[in-house]
Design a protein around this motif. Structure first.
Motif, PDB file in Angstrom:
ATOM      1  N   ARG A  60     -44.953 -24.244 -35.095  1.00 43.81           N
ATOM      2  CA  ARG A  60     -44.491 -24.954 -33.905  1.00 43.81           C
ATOM      3  C   ARG A  60     -45.275 -26.258 -33.693  1.00 43.81           C
ATOM      4  O   ARG A  60     -44.711 -27.265 -33.253  1.00 43.81           O
ATOM      5  N   LYS A  61     -46.553 -26.255 -34.020  1.00 44.41           N
ATOM      6  CA  LYS A  61     -47.334 -27.487 -33.920  1.00 44.41           C
ATOM      7  C   LYS A  61     -46.774 -28.555 -34.860  1.00 44.41           C
ATOM      8  O   LYS A  61     -46.691 -29.735 -34.502  1.00 44.41           O
ATOM      9  N   GLY A  62     -46.420 -28.132 -36.063  1.00 45.55           N
ATOM     10  CA  GLY A  62     -45.865 -29.072 -37.025  1.00 45.55           C
ATOM     11  C   GLY A  62     -44.552 -29.655 -36.553  1.00 45.55           C
ATOM     12  O   GLY A  62     -44.307 -30.866 -36.662  1.00 45.55           O
ATOM     13  N   ILE A  63     -43.673 -28.806 -36.042  1.00 45.82           N
ATOM     14  CA  ILE A  63     -42.374 -29.269 -35.546  1.00 45.82           C
ATOM     15  C   ILE A  63     -42.558 -30.235 -34.385  1.00 45.82           C
ATOM     16  O   ILE A  63     -41.941 -31.317 -34.338  1.00 45.82           O
ATOM     17  N   GLU A  64     -43.392 -29.864 -33.434  1.00 48.94           N
ATOM     18  CA  GLU A  64     -43.614 -30.717 -32.251  1.00 48.94           C
ATOM     19  C   GLU A  64     -44.176 -32.077 -32.654  1.00 48.94           C
ATOM     20  O   GLU A  64     -43.712 -33.125 -32.182  1.00 48.94           O
ATOM     21  N   ALA A  65     -45.159 -32.070 -33.547  1.00 49.18           N
ATOM     22  CA  ALA A  65     -45.775 -33.330 -33.975  1.00 49.18           C
ATOM     23  C   ALA A  65     -44.759 -34.215 -34.684  1.00 49.18           C
ATOM     24  O   ALA A  65     -44.713 -35.435 -34.472  1.00 49.18           O
ATOM     25  N   SER A  66     -43.932 -33.628 -35.534  1.00 50.08           N
ATOM     26  CA  SER A  66     -42.925 -34.403 -36.250  1.00 50.08           C
ATOM     27  C   SER A  66     -41.919 -35.012 -35.286  1.00 50.08           C
ATOM     28  O   SER A  66     -41.503 -36.168 -35.450  1.00 50.08           O
ATOM     29  N   CYS A  67     -41.522 -34.249 -34.286  1.00 50.25           N
ATOM     30  CA  CYS A  67     -40.574 -34.760 -33.294  1.00 50.25           C
ATOM     31  C   CYS A  67     -41.147 -35.949 -32.542  1.00 50.25           C
ATOM     32  O   CYS A  67     -40.498 -36.996 -32.399  1.00 50.25           O
ATOM     33  N   VAL A  68     -42.371 -35.804 -32.054  1.00 53.49           N
ATOM     34  CA  VAL A  68     -42.991 -36.882 -31.291  1.00 53.49           C
ATOM     35  C   VAL A  68     -43.164 -38.116 -32.167  1.00 53.49           C
ATOM     36  O   VAL A  68     -42.892 -39.249 -31.736  1.00 53.49           O
ATOM     37  N   TYR A  69     -43.600 -37.911 -33.401  1.00 54.86           N
ATOM     38  CA  TYR A  69     -43.795 -39.048 -34.300  1.00 54.86           C
ATOM     39  C   TYR A  69     -42.490 -39.809 -34.504  1.00 54.86           C
ATOM     40  O   TYR A  69     -42.479 -41.031 -34.618  1.00 54.86           O
TER      41      TYR A  69
ATOM     42  N   THR B 258     -49.598 -30.828 -42.765  1.00 59.13           N
ATOM     43  CA  THR B 258     -50.744 -29.925 -42.883  1.00 59.13           C
ATOM     44  C   THR B 258     -50.501 -28.623 -42.130  1.00 59.13           C
ATOM     45  O   THR B 258     -50.824 -27.530 -42.615  1.00 59.13           O
ATOM     46  N   MET B 259     -49.929 -28.716 -40.925  1.00 57.02           N
ATOM     47  CA  MET B 259     -49.654 -27.514 -40.140  1.00 57.02           C
ATOM     48  C   MET B 259     -48.642 -26.605 -40.848  1.00 57.02           C
ATOM     49  O   MET B 259     -48.746 -25.373 -40.782  1.00 57.02           O
ATOM     50  N   PHE B 260     -47.689 -27.193 -41.543  1.00 57.03           N
ATOM     51  CA  PHE B 260     -46.726 -26.362 -42.274  1.00 57.03           C
ATOM     52  C   PHE B 260     -47.401 -25.642 -43.446  1.00 57.03           C
ATOM     53  O   PHE B 260     -47.056 -24.504 -43.765  1.00 57.03           O
ATOM     54  N   TYR B 261     -48.381 -26.291 -44.089  1.00 55.28           N
ATOM     55  CA  TYR B 261     -49.144 -25.595 -45.137  1.00 55.28           C
ATOM     56  C   TYR B 261     -49.915 -24.414 -44.529  1.00 55.28           C
ATOM     57  O   TYR B 261     -49.980 -23.330 -45.121  1.00 55.28           O
ATOM     58  N   VAL B 262     -50.506 -24.633 -43.363  1.00 57.45           N
ATOM     59  CA  VAL B 262     -51.260 -23.556 -42.698  1.00 57.45           C
ATOM     60  C   VAL B 262     -50.326 -22.400 -42.356  1.00 57.45           C
ATOM     61  O   VAL B 262     -50.646 -21.226 -42.589  1.00 57.45           O
ATOM     62  N   ALA B 263     -49.152 -22.732 -41.815  1.00 61.69           N
ATOM     63  CA  ALA B 263     -48.184 -21.689 -41.470  1.00 61.69           C
ATOM     64  C   ALA B 263     -47.800 -20.887 -42.708  1.00 61.69           C
ATOM     65  O   ALA B 263     -47.737 -19.649 -42.675  1.00 61.69           O
ATOM     66  N   GLU B 264     -47.553 -21.567 -43.800  1.00 64.68           N
ATOM     67  CA  GLU B 264     -47.176 -20.894 -45.044  1.00 64.68           C
ATOM     68  C   GLU B 264     -48.291 -19.975 -45.538  1.00 64.68           C
ATOM     69  O   GLU B 264     -48.027 -18.851 -45.998  1.00 64.68           O
ATOM     70  N   ALA B 265     -49.524 -20.437 -45.434  1.00 65.32           N
ATOM     71  CA  ALA B 265     -50.652 -19.630 -45.894  1.00 65.32           C
ATOM     72  C   ALA B 265     -50.744 -18.317 -45.114  1.00 65.32           C
ATOM     73  O   ALA B 265     -51.021 -17.255 -45.687  1.00 65.32           O
ATOM     74  N   TYR B 266     -50.489 -18.372 -43.812  1.00 63.03           N
ATOM     75  CA  TYR B 266     -50.560 -17.151 -42.998  1.00 63.03           C
ATOM     76  C   TYR B 266     -49.396 -16.206 -43.301  1.00 63.03           C
ATOM     77  O   TYR B 266     -49.550 -14.983 -43.245  1.00 63.03           O
ATOM     78  N   VAL B 267     -48.231 -16.750 -43.629  1.00 59.79           N
ATOM     79  CA  VAL B 267     -47.103 -15.878 -43.988  1.00 59.79           C
ATOM     80  C   VAL B 267     -47.365 -15.202 -45.332  1.00 59.79           C
ATOM     81  O   VAL B 267     -47.123 -14.004 -45.500  1.00 59.79           O
ATOM     82  N   ARG B 268     -47.888 -15.960 -46.289  1.00 64.91           N
ATOM     83  CA  ARG B 268     -48.113 -15.430 -47.638  1.00 64.91           C
ATOM     84  C   ARG B 268     -49.418 -14.643 -47.752  1.00 64.91           C
ATOM     85  O   ARG B 268     -49.612 -13.910 -48.728  1.00 64.91           O
TER      86      ARG B 268
END
Length: 487
Positions: free
Chosen positions: A376-385, A350-360
């Motif tokens: 960065r939230k998406g990356i951090e969450a994926s790492c921890v998971y 979901t965070m990656f979709y949000v990031a994409e929306a702000y870039v586009r």
């Protein structure tokens, strides 16, 4: 070893029922379910649908065919199954179709009827949200599918196929109905039979909104849905942490294990060598010194992580001792373990979709700082998971290059899509769908079959069984035909 691995693949493809790899048993018409309950508790049917849904998503019916053919697990040019990798088994297409429409769809609709009869709007919402994602998944696999007439058993036995555009908008309406019905103050809901959230309706609300955002991101390739995306991002009711992840759990106890683990048990010395690191996943991880790397893959004897594409062609195929393999293979202790869950929707995604929306600038104003924060939230969450310590995950996410420094919007979007692909590597349907949506990474038809296919696989063929009983099945030139949502 080559003969043994091919034997494993045959077992995976056609004998799934004996290994827990089936999603549903017989070839049933989507408008016929002779065993459907006439009256029962909604939770029973909801739970039954959930079990069948994830049994389809992992194992031999869906997970394996997509993880190979969509080039998520290994590179097609060097893969020993390359000359056959685009031949999707009729068992896979048929079982998947039956599960989506009968085991899941029909039973969820019956559950909705029962819950509505009990004035349980929360249970109705839970069923509709699960149904919405089931329908989205079917459309991502086949394109145009039955929806408006799909379960009208008394009205038609040959339902029409709605366009993918109409289906995606119907999913949005289904989610809106579900969200409107959620009442967090009510004690009525599916709780003990809710294996996802045990009746936590606040999490169901956040899930419903997050699935809506996903669907709008697919619609955004063709439709002006910016205002809808803006409302979801600024509304504050998307998934708020990995605690909101939509996950079907598996367990270590026999009978409750991830179906993919069954082959690890049967072929402990060889099974993980069926899955090599794809360069589109491995190379970006190596470039960033990603701490998930040892969680995803096992290095070779020299401690190196080499993708199948970068290695000597076919080297692993002739080895009698697979431990001497030069390529990075899946870490079976993490990715192929018995209790590896089925992640259906995640906070990181979901965070990656949000990031994409702000870039586009999709509805929201272009804002690289906001995009970077979500990225960065998406990356951090994926790492921890994936088992990285919180401190390491935080430091890694903070240290990745800012999106604004990568050389323009296209490079920023490529970086987001790359992280989405890494996040979704064990979710091949989602990884394949996102690749078709974004165009990243650029893939090629495997060399062994390039003369037979003018483009990469964009869809599965419709089930043979459905085509034989329903004249409304659309004509599609081939699996290389792009879907409506693709650019």
């Amino acid at each position: 070893m080559k003969r043994l691995i091919n034997k494993i693949l045959i077992v995976l493809t056609i004998t799934g029922s004996s290994l827990g790899l089936q999603s549903c048993g017989d070839w049933l018409d989507i408008n016929k379910n002779e065993l459907a309950a006439t009256k029962t508790e909604a939770g029973f049917l909801f739970n039954y649908a959930a079990i069948n849904y994830s049994s389809k998503r992992v194992g031999g019916d869906q997970w394996l065919p997509i993880i190979y053919a969509a080039q998520v697990a290994s590179d097609g040019d060097n893969w020993f199954w390359g000359d056959d990798m685009y031949n999707i088994s009729t068992y896979a297409t048929g079982n998947g179709w039956v599960t989506s429409y009968s085991s899941c769809g029909y039973n969820l609709l019956r559950a909705i009827d029962f819950a509505a009869g009990e004035n349980d709007s929360n249970a109705v919402a839970q069923c509709k949200i699960l149904l919405a994602n089931t329908i989205w998944e079917s459309s991502m696999i086949y394109g145009d599918i039955p929806y408006s007439e799909a379960w009208n058993i008394e009205g038609t036995q040959t339902p029409k196929f709605d366009t993918q555009k109409d289906v995606l908008y119907e999913i949005i309406r289904l989610l809106d109905d579900a969200l409107d019905g959620i009442d967090e103050s009510s004690s009525k809901k599916i709780d003990k039979y809710d294996i996802y959230y045990t009746g936590n309706m606040a999490k169901w609300r956040r899930l419903g909104n997050s699935i809506k955002l996903k669907v709008y991101m697919y619609l955004a390739n063709k439709e002006d849905v910016g205002s809808e995306i803006k409302a979801l991002i600024e509304g504050g009711e998307l998934m708020s942490s990995s605690a909101d992840d939509f996950i079907f759990p598996f367990f270590s106890t026999p009978g409750n294990q991830n179906p993919n683990y069954q082959l690890v048990v049967q072929y402990p010395d060889y099974y993980e060598y069926c899955f090599f690191a794809n360069p589109t996943v491995l190379d970006p991880m190596k470039e960033l010194d990603d701490p998930r790397l040892p969680r995803y893959f096992r290095a070779n004897a020299d401690g190196e992580y080499i993708s199948l594409e970068a290695s000597e062609e076919g080297s692993v195929l002739e080895l009698e001792d697979p431990s001497k393999c030069t390529e990075a293979v899946f870490n079976s202790a993490t990715l192929l373990r018995a209790d590896y869950p089925d992640v259906i929707s995640s906070y990181a995604e979901t965070m990656f979709y949000v990031a994409e929306a702000y870039v586009r600038g999709l509805g929201v104003a272009k804002d690289m700082a906001q995009a970077d924060a979500a990225y960065r939230k998406g990356i951090e969450a994926s790492c921890v998971y994936n088992g990285v310590t919180a401190a390491t995950a935080s430091a890694f996410a903070a240290g990745v290059p800012s999106l604004s420094t990568l050389g323009g919007d296209a490079k920023a979007l490529e970086a987001i899509a790359s992280q989405q692909r890494i996040e979704m590597m064990m979710r091949p349907l989602e990884a394949w769908s996102n690749q078709r949506r974004t165009g990243y990474p650029e893939l090629e038809v495997p060399a062994l079959i390039r003369d037979d296919y003018p483009d990469i696989m964009h869809r599965w063929p419709y089930p043979v069984r459905e085509g034989s009983v329903n004249g409304n099945v659309p004509y599609v030139e081939g699996i290389w035909t792009k879907m409506w949502f693709e650019n």
